[in-house]
Enzyme design. Sequence first.
Site, PDB file in Angstrom:
ATOM      1  CB  SER A 254      -0.903  -0.001   1.225  1.00  0.00           C
ATOM      2  OG  SER A 254      -0.115   0.231   2.377  1.00  0.00           O
ATOM      3  CE  LYS A 255      -1.432   6.523  -3.275  1.00  0.00           C
ATOM      4  NZ  LYS A 255      -2.902   6.419  -3.286  1.00  0.00           N
ATOM      5  NE  ARG A 256       0.497   0.504   5.922  1.00  0.00           N
ATOM      6  CZ  ARG A 256       1.067  -0.645   6.237  1.00  0.00           C
ATOM      7  NH1 ARG A 256       2.245  -0.677   6.819  1.00  0.00           N
ATOM      8  NH2 ARG A 256       0.451  -1.775   6.000  1.00  0.00           N
ATOM      9  N   GLY A 258       5.530   3.178  -0.020  1.00  0.00           N
ATOM     10  CA  GLY A 258       6.170   3.964  -1.082  1.00  0.00           C
ATOM     11  C   GLY A 258       5.237   4.049  -2.271  1.00  0.00           C
TER      12      GLY A 258
END
Length: 480
Positions: A254-256, A258
Amino acid sequence: MSQETRVRFAPSPTGSLHIGNARTAILNWLFARHTGGSFILRIEDTDLERSSKESEESIYNDLHWLGINWDEGPDVGGKVGPYRQMERTHLYEEYTNKLLANGHAYHCFCTQDELEEMRQKALAEGKTDAWYDGRHRNLTTAQKQAFREEGRQPVVRLKYPDQDITFIDIVKGETTFPAGSTGDFVIVRSDGTPTYNFAAVIDDGLMKISHVIRGDDHLSNTPKQIAVYNALGWKVPIFAHIPMILGPDKSRLSKRHGATSVRGYADAGFLPDALINFMSLLSWSSPSGDEILSIQRLIDEFDFSRVSKSPAVFNVEKLEWMNGMYIRSLAIEKLTDLCLPYLQNAGYHLPERSVLEQIVAMVQENLERLKEIVEKLEFVFADKVIPATAEAVRMIEKESTSKVFWSFLRQLDKVEQLDFARFRQIMKTVSEETGVMGKDLWMPLRVALTGQIHGPDLPKVVDIFGKERCKKLVESALNI
Ligand code: GLU
């Protein structure tokens, strides 16, 4: 005669291309090219609120950037189009009517409250998916009429069979969903739009898709889809559900973790071939054990027998390493072309092309992402050179350093021009004159010229900078 291989990538245009979806596209594409079959792009735009033309465009652009081409699709046409679901609503209607007529589907007029009540009741009994109790399966014409008169807009549900659904998944093996794990599900919403599980089957069937290759987040949809195939009397395609991609902490990517979009990796300066190579290896391996594989080799070697069942970890360091390998293998003209936008964006005042190529060549060995070119070449384009780290400052402040610098300046005065050979000669003389050698001789000069302890070959830097610039930089390091 065996059926032609036809595979599809079916993104929903609700954002730019996600890494997980790109992996699905890549594996479909490799399989199509490996088998000599067709790769079809279908746009699943039935979610009217979240779909947009811009997203569709950006998906095309990202796929083009990756080097993935399709044989049929909304923009290129094909014999079983249209390839956008919202242009195929007449087909969904036609097959809904067939299913209503042959008794495999029915109108359900339940209100939200009734549905909620059923859901709660099922939940209390420990059921989560098969909660619909089938109460409108056998309504009489009069009952339906009455509901319509009340102003209720029905949905269409498929009668889900009361039996196990088993299929062979070519990645996961034999997979069974026991009877009762799903209830009668909606195939057409009350506004007339088809649900994913229905539209996908109508399209896959009419488009003669032989293999449905997709992420295993869709595994639980598969029995529903098989129920639709069976209700229509259609041949069920072969399924391949690919394990999901995890971040380094083993949670879903997921976005966390990168960048999660292909665009993000493109902007950071990853090369498409490196990304394809890396992502192919997320769930597949070459029989040779090699890791750096050209697109042609991926096409030649890819097959499902070597696709792994377990989730893959997205290791950015490995991608960076691989990207560095690809960057090093580029011809300098090509690398310069690719770096140019980053350098221009940084506002650097660029020299003529041949000089720029020499400058880029200096750092080719040390680049892992194209974007790093800006920082790696800052010393060339910045007005001033400032020691970048405490260690670099210490090198400049060493006692022997000023001796080296003064001697260097004296030798510099004696030459007209500075080039590779003259620089080596000068450094030899400086060493003899000052008695300073090795690291203490070279490092201060490197810091004075580039601000860094590490970096490109110093003679190359000097060759590009020339006499006047070197002189100025060493003088400024001496504070004179
Ligand atoms: N539009 C669906 C998605 O993007 C397609 C799933 C499928 O391949 O069946 O997840």
